[in-house]
Design a protein around this motif. Structure first.
Motif, PDB file in Angstrom:
ATOM      1  N   MET A 198     -19.466  45.016 -11.199  1.00  0.00           N
ATOM      2  CA  MET A 198     -19.061  45.532 -12.504  1.00  0.00           C
ATOM      3  C   MET A 198     -18.089  46.704 -12.349  1.00  0.00           C
ATOM      4  O   MET A 198     -17.111  46.818 -13.086  1.00  0.00           O
ATOM      5  N   VAL A 199     -18.342  47.545 -11.362  1.00  0.00           N
ATOM      6  CA  VAL A 199     -17.428  48.657 -11.107  1.00  0.00           C
ATOM      7  C   VAL A 199     -16.048  48.134 -10.740  1.00  0.00           C
ATOM      8  O   VAL A 199     -15.024  48.645 -11.218  1.00  0.00           O
ATOM      9  N   GLU A 200     -16.006  47.079  -9.905  1.00  0.00           N
ATOM     10  CA  GLU A 200     -14.707  46.514  -9.524  1.00  0.00           C
ATOM     11  C   GLU A 200     -13.991  45.905 -10.719  1.00  0.00           C
ATOM     12  O   GLU A 200     -12.785  46.062 -10.880  1.00  0.00           O
ATOM     13  N   ALA A 201     -14.749  45.233 -11.581  1.00  0.00           N
ATOM     14  CA  ALA A 201     -14.163  44.646 -12.792  1.00  0.00           C
ATOM     15  C   ALA A 201     -13.625  45.754 -13.711  1.00  0.00           C
ATOM     16  O   ALA A 201     -12.564  45.609 -14.316  1.00  0.00           O
ATOM     17  N   LEU A 202     -14.354  46.852 -13.778  1.00  0.00           N
ATOM     18  CA  LEU A 202     -13.921  47.972 -14.613  1.00  0.00           C
ATOM     19  C   LEU A 202     -12.642  48.600 -14.051  1.00  0.00           C
ATOM     20  O   LEU A 202     -11.714  48.933 -14.794  1.00  0.00           O
ATOM     21  N   ARG A 203     -12.608  48.722 -12.726  1.00  0.00           N
ATOM     22  CA  ARG A 203     -11.419  49.274 -12.072  1.00  0.00           C
ATOM     23  C   ARG A 203     -10.185  48.436 -12.428  1.00  0.00           C
ATOM     24  O   ARG A 203      -9.123  48.965 -12.760  1.00  0.00           O
ATOM     25  N   LEU A 204     -10.373  47.127 -12.410  1.00  0.00           N
ATOM     26  CA  LEU A 204      -9.303  46.191 -12.754  1.00  0.00           C
ATOM     27  C   LEU A 204      -8.883  46.364 -14.212  1.00  0.00           C
ATOM     28  O   LEU A 204      -7.689  46.399 -14.538  1.00  0.00           O
ATOM     29  N   ALA A 205      -9.880  46.469 -15.078  1.00  0.00           N
ATOM     30  CA  ALA A 205      -9.609  46.634 -16.514  1.00  0.00           C
ATOM     31  C   ALA A 205      -8.822  47.926 -16.768  1.00  0.00           C
ATOM     32  O   ALA A 205      -7.908  47.962 -17.592  1.00  0.00           O
ATOM     33  N   GLN A 257      -7.001  47.550 -20.170  1.00  0.00           N
ATOM     34  CA  GLN A 257      -7.776  46.660 -21.035  1.00  0.00           C
ATOM     35  C   GLN A 257      -8.915  47.341 -21.793  1.00  0.00           C
ATOM     36  O   GLN A 257      -9.660  46.673 -22.501  1.00  0.00           O
ATOM     37  N   LEU A 258      -9.064  48.633 -21.615  1.00  0.00           N
ATOM     38  CA  LEU A 258     -10.045  49.318 -22.462  1.00  0.00           C
ATOM     39  C   LEU A 258      -9.409  49.561 -23.824  1.00  0.00           C
ATOM     40  O   LEU A 258      -8.207  49.742 -23.937  1.00  0.00           O
ATOM     41  N   SER A 259     -10.237  49.576 -24.843  1.00  0.00           N
ATOM     42  CA  SER A 259      -9.712  49.883 -26.173  1.00  0.00           C
ATOM     43  C   SER A 259     -10.674  50.843 -26.875  1.00  0.00           C
ATOM     44  O   SER A 259     -11.699  51.220 -26.306  1.00  0.00           O
ATOM     45  N   LEU A 260     -10.341  51.221 -28.079  1.00  0.00           N
ATOM     46  CA  LEU A 260     -11.213  52.102 -28.846  1.00  0.00           C
ATOM     47  C   LEU A 260     -11.599  51.439 -30.156  1.00  0.00           C
ATOM     48  O   LEU A 260     -10.816  50.709 -30.755  1.00  0.00           O
ATOM     49  N   ALA A 261     -12.833  51.720 -30.591  1.00  0.00           N
ATOM     50  CA  ALA A 261     -13.233  51.423 -31.971  1.00  0.00           C
ATOM     51  C   ALA A 261     -13.387  52.777 -32.657  1.00  0.00           C
ATOM     52  O   ALA A 261     -13.666  53.783 -32.004  1.00  0.00           O
ATOM     53  N   VAL A 316     -15.302  54.079 -26.960  1.00  0.00           N
ATOM     54  CA  VAL A 316     -14.599  53.223 -25.995  1.00  0.00           C
ATOM     55  C   VAL A 316     -15.191  51.815 -25.991  1.00  0.00           C
ATOM     56  O   VAL A 316     -16.404  51.635 -26.171  1.00  0.00           O
ATOM     57  N   ARG A 317     -14.327  50.827 -25.833  1.00  0.00           N
ATOM     58  CA  ARG A 317     -14.740  49.425 -25.816  1.00  0.00           C
ATOM     59  C   ARG A 317     -14.156  48.711 -24.609  1.00  0.00           C
ATOM     60  O   ARG A 317     -12.977  48.890 -24.287  1.00  0.00           O
ATOM     61  N   TRP A 318     -15.013  47.932 -23.946  1.00  0.00           N
ATOM     62  CA  TRP A 318     -14.570  47.123 -22.822  1.00  0.00           C
ATOM     63  C   TRP A 318     -15.059  45.697 -23.017  1.00  0.00           C
ATOM     64  O   TRP A 318     -16.269  45.482 -23.101  1.00  0.00           O
ATOM     65  N   ILE A 319     -14.124  44.788 -23.125  1.00  0.00           N
ATOM     66  CA  ILE A 319     -14.485  43.372 -23.189  1.00  0.00           C
ATOM     67  C   ILE A 319     -14.001  42.719 -21.913  1.00  0.00           C
ATOM     68  O   ILE A 319     -12.795  42.567 -21.682  1.00  0.00           O
ATOM     69  N   ASP A 320     -14.962  42.399 -21.059  1.00  0.00           N
ATOM     70  CA  ASP A 320     -14.653  41.820 -19.760  1.00  0.00           C
ATOM     71  C   ASP A 320     -14.572  40.299 -19.893  1.00  0.00           C
ATOM     72  O   ASP A 320     -15.373  39.699 -20.600  1.00  0.00           O
ATOM     73  N   PRO A 321     -13.589  39.665 -19.215  1.00  0.00           N
ATOM     74  CA  PRO A 321     -13.436  38.210 -19.322  1.00  0.00           C
ATOM     75  C   PRO A 321     -14.726  37.447 -18.975  1.00  0.00           C
ATOM     76  O   PRO A 321     -15.029  36.444 -19.593  1.00  0.00           O
ATOM     77  N   GLY A 349     -18.058  39.511 -21.149  1.00  0.00           N
ATOM     78  CA  GLY A 349     -17.963  39.732 -22.591  1.00  0.00           C
ATOM     79  C   GLY A 349     -18.033  41.215 -22.905  1.00  0.00           C
ATOM     80  O   GLY A 349     -17.630  42.047 -22.082  1.00  0.00           O
ATOM     81  N   PHE A 350     -18.573  41.549 -24.067  1.00  0.00           N
ATOM     82  CA  PHE A 350     -18.666  42.945 -24.479  1.00  0.00           C
ATOM     83  C   PHE A 350     -19.678  43.678 -23.607  1.00  0.00           C
ATOM     84  O   PHE A 350     -20.836  43.279 -23.501  1.00  0.00           O
ATOM     85  N   VAL A 351     -19.234  44.737 -22.958  1.00  0.00           N
ATOM     86  CA  VAL A 351     -20.142  45.551 -22.158  1.00  0.00           C
ATOM     87  C   VAL A 351     -20.298  46.899 -22.872  1.00  0.00           C
ATOM     88  O   VAL A 351     -19.316  47.624 -23.042  1.00  0.00           O
ATOM     89  N   PRO A 352     -21.510  47.258 -23.316  1.00  0.00           N
ATOM     90  CA  PRO A 352     -21.679  48.504 -24.074  1.00  0.00           C
ATOM     91  C   PRO A 352     -21.346  49.735 -23.224  1.00  0.00           C
ATOM     92  O   PRO A 352     -21.606  49.745 -22.015  1.00  0.00           O
TER      93      PRO A 352
END
Ligand code: C2E
Ligand code: CA
Ligand code: CA
Ligand code: CA
Length: 277
Positions: free
Chosen positions: A26-33, A38-42, A61-66, A69-72
């Protein structure tokens, strides 16, 4: 890919190893995002408790990983913190939040955007300069952005006081988040340039069902007012909760009753109808 990797780990038959692997992936996926922006805001509206007119919005902050999906944020922010990615996350969040603050002004809304910070954001000494720089670049007044900090950050953030004084020097408001959940020391409220307390959702939830919570909330609001502070109640979901908060003279409210956190485009639509009331 992550599923395959997970199966590979099952030969060890060790749930802890598997969890560790999941966290690492998950950390690696976040690093990629983060790399790919690919992070966004609500944005969740904060409104006057009586008139329900919008006063500010909180950036979340919002992260939707391919794959996931939505990771809180409650799930990925602690991992980011642990992996040393928090400075990157925060810089992303600041860029997006300041952009939205500018956008709101251009649309004619005099509404501030408040941004959450975590303790590790205050470790290095550059954050206040980066904040000041972002204001200048976007030609924004300091009142266009607010900073939300938790009580634990007040206690554990190494440079906390230094940072707060610099932020006040800029003319920016500080809010104490999740009030009542941490090491509630009222002493610091006296010493720090805080403008607003945010009562945690856990209190709002029990406000109408638990008499003891109601007493805590009422006295918190009273104390805040005596200290010259405003109060926001988080997580307001029902009209009953709102009525109770109005009785206790709570200044501002935020919660699903008013609006869920919204993507920027939906926020703009929401604001245009809210302002017409
Ligand atoms: P928080 O700062 O206390 O934010 C409020 C949380 O409550 C948000 O969850 C929001 O979506 C949720 N919420 C708002 N109204 C209601 C309601 O009526 N009912 C319920 N059940 N929930 C409501 P979210 O977006 O999942 O964020 C969770 C936490 O993650 C935040 O708690 C904050 O501590 C952290 N966080 C979020 N965005 C950021 C960020 O950009 N930077 C940092 N450092 N932390 C962030
Ligand atoms: Ca917050
Ligand atoms: Ca909270
Ligand atoms: Ca509730």
């Amino acid at each position: 890919r992550a599923k395959k990797a997970r199966t590979g780990f099952e030969v060890y038959d060790d749930a802890q190893d598997r969890d560790a692997w999941d966290r690492l992936a998950m950390v690696e996926a976040l690093r990629l995002a983060l790399d790919r922006g690919q992070l966004s805001l609500a944005f969740q509206p904060i409104v006057d408790a009586r008139t329900r007119r919008p006063r500010s919005v909180e950036a979340l902050v919002r992260w939707i990983d391919p794959e996931r999906g939505f990771v809180p944020p409650d799930v990925f922010l602690p991992l980011a913190e642990h992996a040393g990615l928090m400075p990157l996350v925060t810089r992303n969040v600041l860029d997006l939040a300041f952009d939205e603050a500018r956008e709101l002004r251009q649309l004619g809304h005099e509404i501030a955007v408040s941004v959450n910070l975590s303790a590790s954001d205050l470790i290095d000494g550059r954050l206040e300069h980066e904040i000041a720089q972002r204001l200048i670049v976007r030609d924004l007044p300091a009142s266009a952005v607010k900073i939300e900090i938790t009580e634990s950050l007040l206690v554990h953030g190494g440079r906390a006081t230094e940072f707060f004084l610099a932020v006040r020097e800029l003319g920016m408001e500080l809010l104490v988040d999740d009030f009542g959940t941490g090491y509630s020391s009222l002493a610091y409220l006296h010493d720090l340039p805080v403008s607003t307390l945010k009562i945690d959702r856990a209190f709002t939830n029990r406000l109408t069902t638990d008499p003891r919570t109601a007493i805590i909330v009422a006295s918190t609001i009273d104390m805040a007012h005596r200290l010259g502070l405003n109060v926001v109640a988080e997580g307001v979901e029902t009209e009953d909760e709102l009525a109770r908060l109005q009785t206790e003279n709570c200044d501002l409210i935020q919660g699903y009753l008013i609006s869920r956190p919204l993507p920027a485009a939906d926020l703009h639509t929401w604001l245009s109808t809210a302002a017409e009331e």
